[in-house]
Design an enzyme around this catalytic site. Structure first.
Site, mmCIF file in Angstrom:
data_model
loop_
_atom_site.group_PDB
_atom_site.id
_atom_site.type_symbol
_atom_site.label_atom_id
_atom_site.label_comp_id
_atom_site.label_asym_id
_atom_site.label_seq_id
_atom_site.Cartn_x
_atom_site.Cartn_y
_atom_site.Cartn_z
ATOM 1 N N ASP A 121 0.828 -1.219 0.000
ATOM 2 C CA ASP A 121 0.000 0.000 0.000
ATOM 3 C C ASP A 121 0.855 1.259 0.000
ATOM 4 O OD1 ASP A 121 1.049 -0.241 2.508
ATOM 5 O OD2 ASP A 121 -0.817 0.180 3.577
ATOM 6 N N LYS A 172 4.663 1.835 16.005
ATOM 7 C CA LYS A 172 3.534 2.649 16.480
ATOM 8 C C LYS A 172 3.676 3.056 17.943
ATOM 9 C CE LYS A 172 0.880 1.233 12.683
ATOM 10 N NZ LYS A 172 0.936 -0.132 12.197
ATOM 11 N N ASP A 230 1.863 6.261 2.258
ATOM 12 C CA ASP A 230 1.104 5.052 2.597
ATOM 13 C C ASP A 230 -0.355 5.388 2.325
ATOM 14 O OD1 ASP A 230 -0.687 3.436 4.100
ATOM 15 O OD2 ASP A 230 0.903 2.838 5.452
HETATM 16 N N1 GDD Z 1 -0.089 -11.643 3.522
HETATM 17 C C1 GDD Z 1 -0.306 -10.844 4.577
HETATM 18 N N2 GDD Z 1 -0.714 -11.405 5.746
HETATM 19 N N3 GDD Z 1 -0.116 -9.511 4.438
HETATM 20 C C2 GDD Z 1 -0.357 -8.725 5.527
HETATM 21 C C3 GDD Z 1 -0.798 -9.240 6.765
HETATM 22 C C4 GDD Z 1 -0.983 -10.677 6.870
HETATM 23 O O1 GDD Z 1 -1.351 -11.220 7.899
HETATM 24 N N4 GDD Z 1 -0.940 -8.197 7.625
HETATM 25 C C5 GDD Z 1 -0.611 -7.074 6.949
HETATM 26 N N5 GDD Z 1 -0.266 -7.390 5.667
HETATM 27 C C6 GDD Z 1 0.196 -6.467 4.624
HETATM 28 C C7 GDD Z 1 -0.790 -5.362 4.272
HETATM 29 O O2 GDD Z 1 -1.630 -5.759 3.190
HETATM 30 C C8 GDD Z 1 0.139 -4.222 3.865
HETATM 31 O O3 GDD Z 1 0.517 -4.289 2.508
HETATM 32 C C9 GDD Z 1 1.396 -4.457 4.691
HETATM 33 O O4 GDD Z 1 1.332 -5.825 5.134
HETATM 34 C C10 GDD Z 1 1.486 -3.533 5.921
HETATM 35 O O5 GDD Z 1 0.272 -3.607 6.639
HETATM 36 P P1 GDD Z 1 -0.543 -2.285 7.048
HETATM 37 O O6 GDD Z 1 -1.775 -2.751 7.739
HETATM 38 O O7 GDD Z 1 -0.679 -1.389 5.879
HETATM 39 O O8 GDD Z 1 0.431 -1.696 8.145
HETATM 40 P P2 GDD Z 1 0.656 -0.179 8.569
HETATM 41 O O9 GDD Z 1 0.539 0.730 7.425
HETATM 42 O O10 GDD Z 1 -0.197 0.089 9.755
HETATM 43 O O11 GDD Z 1 2.195 -0.216 9.082
HETATM 44 C C11 GDD Z 1 3.215 -0.782 8.261
HETATM 45 O O12 GDD Z 1 3.593 0.113 7.229
HETATM 46 C C12 GDD Z 1 4.170 1.358 7.670
HETATM 47 C C13 GDD Z 1 4.558 2.143 6.434
HETATM 48 O O13 GDD Z 1 3.446 2.442 5.705
HETATM 49 C C14 GDD Z 1 4.411 -1.086 9.162
HETATM 50 O O14 GDD Z 1 5.324 -1.822 8.378
HETATM 51 C C15 GDD Z 1 5.049 0.197 9.702
HETATM 52 O O15 GDD Z 1 6.235 -0.120 10.415
HETATM 53 C C16 GDD Z 1 5.400 1.112 8.549
HETATM 54 O O16 GDD Z 1 5.923 2.345 9.057
HETATM 55 MG MG MG Z 2 -0.080 0.601 5.481
#
Ligand code: GDD
Ligand code: MG
Length: 367
Positions: A121, A172, A230
């Site tokens: 994303d 976070k 993001d």
């Molecule tokens: N296959 C799979 N299985 N993918 C997953 C799962 C899972 O269980 N959980 C999350 N994902 C994928 C999501 O689809 C996304 O592409 C990515 O992992 C990160 O998940 P998000 O839910 O978007 O996390 P976030 O935005 O709150 O936080 C993450 O991204 C930030 C940057 O945008 C973390 O990596 C943070 O550390 C980072 O700063």
């Molecule tokens: Mg994200």
């Protein structure tokens, strides 16, 4: 050092994490996973795939979970994109680390090769080759792309020392120690992926990275100031689509030239309508006379009637915004109807298929 890997002799392989539920983007993600939402005219991931390919990636493994089958329906074997795509689906979500470990079974490379891992994303303009080169030249176990944001508490906060070595990973945290955050693009040694426990729920952010740092492995940061976003919230999603249309981030997947708006096939825009700010007018969508649309995403077949105003909003496929209605920072689900005179502001969301009668919702302008 990883002497056995030569970027000239092997294509970099990648894992794309696309299993999340996209909860913050509901109702858009009720029927379509976040990475497949139409963004600047194509499914969001098309931009990431095209960028990865431009840096020499040819084999990408999708780590899927939520609505897994839809990804293969859209992207198939990847040949249309000049890629080889494979899909590894978790029976139940394994978290980011578990998903990477599971998907790695489909990689062809050996233990000494670097593997690119991408959150599904993210829009990023950073130079993936520079990140890989840094990783290989320093012999790191993993190298994280880092960017700077105003509010690091919503991300993984990543302090580094003066040599770029990551000294902590604080996912976070309410008490960030730096504005530098994890930008969601990693270069892993394949052997480091193999140490993640298989078949279990594991978070790279909360378990794998902190564990590697604690045990003294070289976790590096590759920091830069290029475009980064993001798209996990409606406001960010709309922003990303507009930025692509306006050319603020170059994308090889953009289906038309950059400009104030992008009109897709068979859309109809009245000559007296005002459209600007990187708006997408989806296929077969209609914007009638004197309507004003700024910085928005109009999905396929939707209608913005005469004199309606749509700003910083998403109008879902087949939805209708009736005459004189006003949307600002709103999300209208597929097939919903916003009756005339409604005013939807500040994060309002209308669920798919809902019909809002004329004048049902109005915000006082002095609130
Ligand atoms: N296959 C799979 N299985 N993918 C997953 C799962 C899972 O269980 N959980 C999350 N994902 C994928 C999501 O689809 C996304 O592409 C990515 O992992 C990160 O998940 P998000 O839910 O978007 O996390 P976030 O935005 O709150 O936080 C993450 O991204 C930030 C940057 O945008 C973390 O990596 C943070 O550390 C980072 O700063
Ligand atoms: Mg994200």
């Amino acid at each position: 050092m990883t002497d056995s890997y030569s970027p000239e002799s092997a294509h970099l392989e990648a894992i794309l994490l696309v299993g999340g539920q996209g909860t913050r983007l509901r109702p858009l993600t009720l029927s379509t996973p976040k990475p497949l939402l139409p963004t600047a005219g194509v499914p969001f991931l098309a931009h990431q795939l095209a960028r990865a390919r431009s840096f020499g990636v040819r084999h990408i493994v999708f780590a899927t979970s939520y609505r897994a089958s839809m990804f293969a329906e859209v992207f198939g074997d990847g040949s249309a994109f000049g890629l080889t795509l494979e899909y590894m689906t978790e029976d139940s979500p394994l978290g980011t680390g578990g998903a990477i470990r599971n998907a790695a079974q489909a990689l062809a490379c050996g233990p000494d090769a670097p593997v690119l891992v991408l959150n599904g994303d993210i829009l990023s303009g950073h130079d993936i080759s520079e990140q890989v080169d840094l990783h290989v030249s320093r012999g790191a176990a993993v190298t994280l792309h880092l960017t700077e944001v105003d509010d690091p508490s919503r991300f993984g906060c990543v302090p580094t020392d003066e040599d770029g070595r990551v000294t902590a990973f604080l996912e976070k945290t309410p008490h960030p120690v730096t504005n530098r955050i994890n930008a969601g693009c990693y270069v892993f040694q394949r052997s480091a992926i193999d140490t993640i426990p298989a078949g279990q729920v594991v978070s790279v952010e909360r378990e794998t990275f902190p564990g590697m740092i604690a045990s003294g492995e070289l976790v590096l940061g590759y920091a830069d100031r290029s475009y980064w976003l993001d798209v996990g919230t409606p406001a960010a999603f709309v922003q990303g689509s507009c930025d692509l249309v306006m050319g603020r981030l170059a994308s090889p997947a953009l289906p038309g030239p950059c400009g104030e708006y992008l009109a897709l096939e068979d859309s109809k825009v009245s000559p007296s309508a005002k459209i600007s700010g990187g708006t997408v007018v989806g296929a077969r969508a209609v914007v009638e006379s004197d309507a004003s649309v700024r910085g928005s995403v109009l999905d396929a077949g939707c209608v913005v009637e005469s004199g309606a105003t749509v700003v910083d909003s998403v109008v879902g496929a087949g939805a209708r915004v009736s005459s004189g209605a006003v949307l600002r920072n709103a999300v209208i689900g597929d097939g919903a109807v916003v009756g005339s005179g409604n005013e939807l502001l500040a994060g309002a969301r209308v669920w798919p298929g809902v019909r809002l009668p004329a004048g049902a919702v109005r915000f006082s302008s002095d609130v």
